[in-house]
Design a protein around this motif. Structure first.
Motif, PDB file in Angstrom:
ATOM      1  N   GLY A  64       0.271   1.988  -7.994  1.00 13.35           N
ATOM      2  CA  GLY A  64       1.334   1.063  -8.362  1.00 13.35           C
ATOM      3  C   GLY A  64       2.557   1.767  -8.918  1.00 13.35           C
ATOM      4  N   LYS A  65       2.329   2.787  -9.724  1.00  8.76           N
ATOM      5  CA  LYS A  65       3.454   3.526 -10.307  1.00  8.76           C
ATOM      6  C   LYS A  65       4.199   4.309  -9.231  1.00  8.76           C
ATOM      7  CE  LYS A  65       4.622   6.586 -14.159  1.00  8.76           C
ATOM      8  NZ  LYS A  65       4.087   7.302 -15.356  1.00  8.76           N
ATOM      9  N   LEU A  66       3.464   4.929  -8.316  1.00  7.97           N
ATOM     10  CA  LEU A  66       4.105   5.680  -7.233  1.00  7.97           C
ATOM     11  C   LEU A  66       4.909   4.753  -6.329  1.00  7.97           C
ATOM     12  CD1 LEU A  66       1.165   8.080  -6.309  1.00  7.97           C
ATOM     13  CD2 LEU A  66       3.278   8.692  -7.503  1.00  7.97           C
ATOM     14  N   TYR A  67       4.348   3.588  -6.047  1.00  5.74           N
ATOM     15  CA  TYR A  67       5.047   2.600  -5.220  1.00  5.74           C
ATOM     16  C   TYR A  67       6.386   2.224  -5.854  1.00  5.74           C
ATOM     17  CZ  TYR A  67       6.137  -2.093  -3.446  1.00  5.74           C
ATOM     18  OH  TYR A  67       6.768  -3.197  -2.934  1.00  5.74           O
ATOM     19  N   SER A  81      -1.664   6.254  -0.904  1.00  2.41           N
ATOM     20  CA  SER A  81      -2.080   5.237  -1.859  1.00  2.41           C
ATOM     21  C   SER A  81      -3.604   5.141  -1.900  1.00  2.41           C
ATOM     22  CB  SER A  81      -1.481   3.891  -1.453  1.00  2.41           C
ATOM     23  OG  SER A  81      -1.868   2.868  -2.346  1.00  2.41           O
ATOM     24  N   ALA A  82      -4.122   4.533  -2.968  1.00  4.47           N
ATOM     25  CA  ALA A  82      -5.564   4.300  -3.062  1.00  4.47           C
ATOM     26  C   ALA A  82      -5.933   2.920  -2.543  1.00  4.47           C
ATOM     27  CB  ALA A  82      -6.036   4.461  -4.505  1.00  4.47           C
ATOM     28  N   ASP A  83      -4.971   2.222  -1.951  1.00  2.00           N
ATOM     29  CA  ASP A  83      -5.260   0.917  -1.361  1.00  2.00           C
ATOM     30  C   ASP A  83      -4.417   0.723  -0.109  1.00  2.00           C
ATOM     31  OD1 ASP A  83      -2.694   0.448  -2.259  1.00  2.00           O
ATOM     32  OD2 ASP A  83      -3.210  -1.260  -3.527  1.00  2.00           O
ATOM     33  N   THR A  84      -4.533  -0.452   0.471  1.00  2.00           N
ATOM     34  CA  THR A  84      -3.728  -0.804   1.643  1.00  2.00           C
ATOM     35  C   THR A  84      -2.501  -1.619   1.257  1.00  2.00           C
ATOM     36  OG1 THR A  84      -5.687  -0.785   3.070  1.00  2.00           O
ATOM     37  CG2 THR A  84      -3.794  -2.010   3.870  1.00  2.00           C
ATOM     38  N   ASP A  85      -2.618  -2.375   0.168  1.00  3.92           N
ATOM     39  CA  ASP A  85      -1.551  -3.305  -0.211  1.00  3.92           C
ATOM     40  C   ASP A  85      -0.215  -2.621  -0.472  1.00  3.92           C
ATOM     41  OD1 ASP A  85      -3.351  -5.336   0.021  1.00  3.92           O
ATOM     42  OD2 ASP A  85      -3.691  -5.583  -2.139  1.00  3.92           O
ATOM     43  N   LYS A  86      -0.230  -1.530  -1.245  1.00  6.43           N
ATOM     44  CA  LYS A  86       1.042  -0.903  -1.627  1.00  6.43           C
ATOM     45  C   LYS A  86       1.791  -0.340  -0.415  1.00  6.43           C
ATOM     46  CE  LYS A  86       0.250  -1.589  -6.038  1.00  6.43           C
ATOM     47  NZ  LYS A  86      -1.148  -2.072  -5.947  1.00  6.43           N
ATOM     48  N   SER A  99       4.867   1.644  11.475  1.00  2.70           N
ATOM     49  CA  SER A  99       4.060   2.297  12.512  1.00  2.70           C
ATOM     50  C   SER A  99       3.385   3.568  12.013  1.00  2.70           C
ATOM     51  CB  SER A  99       4.930   2.628  13.724  1.00  2.70           C
ATOM     52  OG  SER A  99       5.949   3.555  13.373  1.00  2.70           O
ATOM     53  N   THR A 100       3.744   4.041  10.822  1.00 12.21           N
ATOM     54  CA  THR A 100       3.158   5.284  10.300  1.00 12.21           C
ATOM     55  C   THR A 100       1.963   5.032   9.393  1.00 12.21           C
ATOM     56  OG1 THR A 100       4.509   5.464   8.266  1.00 12.21           O
ATOM     57  CG2 THR A 100       5.485   6.271  10.329  1.00 12.21           C
ATOM     58  N   LEU A 101       1.664   3.761   9.073  1.00 14.97           N
ATOM     59  CA  LEU A 101       0.542   3.465   8.186  1.00 14.97           C
ATOM     60  C   LEU A 101      -0.780   3.879   8.837  1.00 14.97           C
ATOM     61  CD1 LEU A 101       2.767   1.748   6.786  1.00 14.97           C
ATOM     62  CD2 LEU A 101       1.004   0.049   6.296  1.00 14.97           C
ATOM     63  N   GLN A 209      -9.976   0.854   0.764  1.00  9.73           N
ATOM     64  CA  GLN A 209      -9.396   1.505   1.934  1.00  9.73           C
ATOM     65  C   GLN A 209      -8.106   2.206   1.510  1.00  9.73           C
ATOM     66  OE1 GLN A 209     -10.731   1.748   4.895  1.00  9.73           O
ATOM     67  NE2 GLN A 209     -12.448   0.374   4.598  1.00  9.73           N
ATOM     68  N   GLN A 210      -8.107   3.515   1.566  1.00 11.18           N
ATOM     69  CA  GLN A 210      -6.957   4.284   1.097  1.00 11.18           C
ATOM     70  C   GLN A 210      -6.016   4.562   2.268  1.00 11.18           C
ATOM     71  OE1 GLN A 210      -9.449   6.369  -2.541  1.00 11.18           O
ATOM     72  NE2 GLN A 210      -7.660   7.372  -1.714  1.00 11.18           N
ATOM     73  N   THR A 211      -4.814   4.038   2.141  1.00  9.80           N
ATOM     74  CA  THR A 211      -3.845   4.082   3.237  1.00  9.80           C
ATOM     75  C   THR A 211      -2.677   4.995   2.901  1.00  9.80           C
ATOM     76  OG1 THR A 211      -4.439   1.857   3.951  1.00  9.80           O
ATOM     77  CG2 THR A 211      -2.280   2.669   4.638  1.00  9.80           C
ATOM     78  N   GLY A 212      -2.255   5.742   3.891  1.00  9.29           N
ATOM     79  CA  GLY A 212      -1.091   6.605   3.749  1.00  9.29           C
ATOM     80  C   GLY A 212       0.039   6.131   4.641  1.00  9.29           C
ATOM     81  N   ALA A 213       1.232   6.611   4.358  1.00  7.95           N
ATOM     82  CA  ALA A 213       2.398   6.255   5.165  1.00  7.95           C
ATOM     83  C   ALA A 213       3.518   7.241   4.887  1.00  7.95           C
ATOM     84  CB  ALA A 213       2.874   4.838   4.849  1.00  7.95           C
ATOM     85  N   LEU A 214       4.407   7.368   5.851  1.00  5.23           N
ATOM     86  CA  LEU A 214       5.653   8.077   5.590  1.00  5.23           C
ATOM     87  C   LEU A 214       6.547   7.175   4.754  1.00  5.23           C
ATOM     88  CD1 LEU A 214       6.595   9.716   9.025  1.00  5.23           C
ATOM     89  CD2 LEU A 214       5.310  10.702   7.126  1.00  5.23           C
TER      90      LEU A 214
END
Length: 250
Positions: A64-67, A81-86, A99-101, A209-214
Motif C-alpha cells: 500500500g505504501k509503495l502504491y 506488490s504482495a497482492d493483485t489489487d494494488k 498489459s504488463t501485469l 497472489q503477488q502481482t508485478g507490473a511496470l
C-alpha cells in the motif's frame, strides 16, 4: 558561431555534462518491492545484474505504501506488490501498463511462535496475549492474518500491528509480541526451526497472489521489460518456490 580551441572545449564539455545523467541512468533499474519478497529478490539480483549488465536499486515497504509513492511520482520502474489489487488499481490510473501485469509468486502465511505454544486450531480457544500482524489496510499478508484470526473464531488477542510484514517479524523476534503471522519466505530465509511455526491452511484466507507490473516510467526503460521476463523464466520461478512460495505451475 564557436571560435577558438577554448570555445570548442567549453562547448564539448557542456554537451558532455548534459549527456552524462542520461548515460549514467541508461541501465539503472529501480524496483519497488513488497517487504515479504525483499530477501528473495536480493538472492536473484546478482545473476540478473551479471547476465544483463543492468544495475538495480530496490525500495522495500508495504504494498500500500509503495502504491501511494508511485501515484505521487516516485521514480520506480517496476512494482512488485504482495497482492493483485494494488497493481490493478495502478493500471486503472495508467491504462498503458495494464498489459504488463503478471503473477510472479504465490505467498504462504505461517503462524510463528518462538516459545512453546500450540497452533490455535479447533479446540484451542485462545491465542497468546499479544499477537503481531502486518497492517491489514496496507499489507496483503496482514489482511490474510486478519482473515485467519476471524476464520479460526478464537478469542481476539491484543494485536501488535506492523506497517509491513517485515516489521511484524521484528515485533515477534524482539519479544514485543509473543507470536504472530509472517510469510513462509521469512521463516525460510531466517531458517527458523520447523517446530516454531505452522503453515496456515489456504482456505482460512484469500489467496496471496503477488502481482508485478511496470510503472509508467518503466514503460520507457528496456531494463524493466528485461527484468519482468527474467522473473517469468522457469528456472527463476523454481528458485522463488525454494524460497517459500507456492509453485505457479502446480
Amino acid at each position: 558561431m564557436i571560435r577558438g580551441p577554448a570555445a570548442v572545449i567549453r562547448f564539448a564539455l557542456t554537451i558532455l555534462c548534459l549527456l552524462l545523467p542520461s548515460l549514467s541512468n541508461a541501465d539503472l533499474l529501480r524496483i519497488a518491492v513488497a517487504s515479504n519478497f525483499t530477501h528473495t529478490l536480493n538472492t536473484l539480483l546478482p545473476e540478473f545484474e551479471n547476465d544483463t549488465g543492468h544495475d538495480v536499486e530496490i525500495s522495500s515497504a508495504s504494498s500500500g505504501k509503495l502504491y501511494a509513492q508511485i501515484l505521487h511520482g516516485a521514480p520506480f520502474d517496476v512494482f512488485l506488490s504482495a497482492d493483485t489489487d494494488k497493481p490493478q488499481q495502478l493500471a486503472e490510473q495508467f491504462p498503458k501498463i495494464e498489459s504488463t501485469l503478471f503473477t510472479y509468486a504465490t505467498g504462504r502465511l505461517v503462524y510463528w511462535c518462538p516459545k512453546e505454544c500450540e497452533y490455535p486450531l479447533s479446540g484451542i480457544s485462545t491465542m497468546p496475549a499479544t499477537l503481531a500482524i502486518a497492517n491489514p489496510r496496507l499489507a496483503p499478508y496482514g489482511l490474510a492474518a486478519k482473515q485467519t484470526i476471524e476464520a479460526l473464531k478464537v478469542s481476539t488477542p491484543t494485536l501488535v500491528t506492523g506497517e509491513n510484514i517485515g516489521q511484524a517479524y521484528r515485533f515477534i523476534e524482539s519479544g514485543h509480541a509473543q507470536a504472530g503471522f509472517i510469510a513462509l519466505s521469512q521463516a525460510v530465509a531466517a531458517r527458523l526451526p520447523a517446530s516454531q511455526y505452522w503453515l496456515v491452511a489456504e482456505h482460512h484466507h484469500a489467496a496471496i497472489q503477488q502481482t508485478g507490473a511496470l510503472t509508467p516510467r518503466g514503460l520507457n526503460n528496456p531494463a524493466a521489460r528485461t527484468f519482468i521476463e527474467y522473473l517469468r523464466r522457469p528456472e527463476i520461478q523454481a528458485q522463488i518456490t525454494q524460497q517459500g512460495y507456492a509453485s505457479l505451475y502446480d
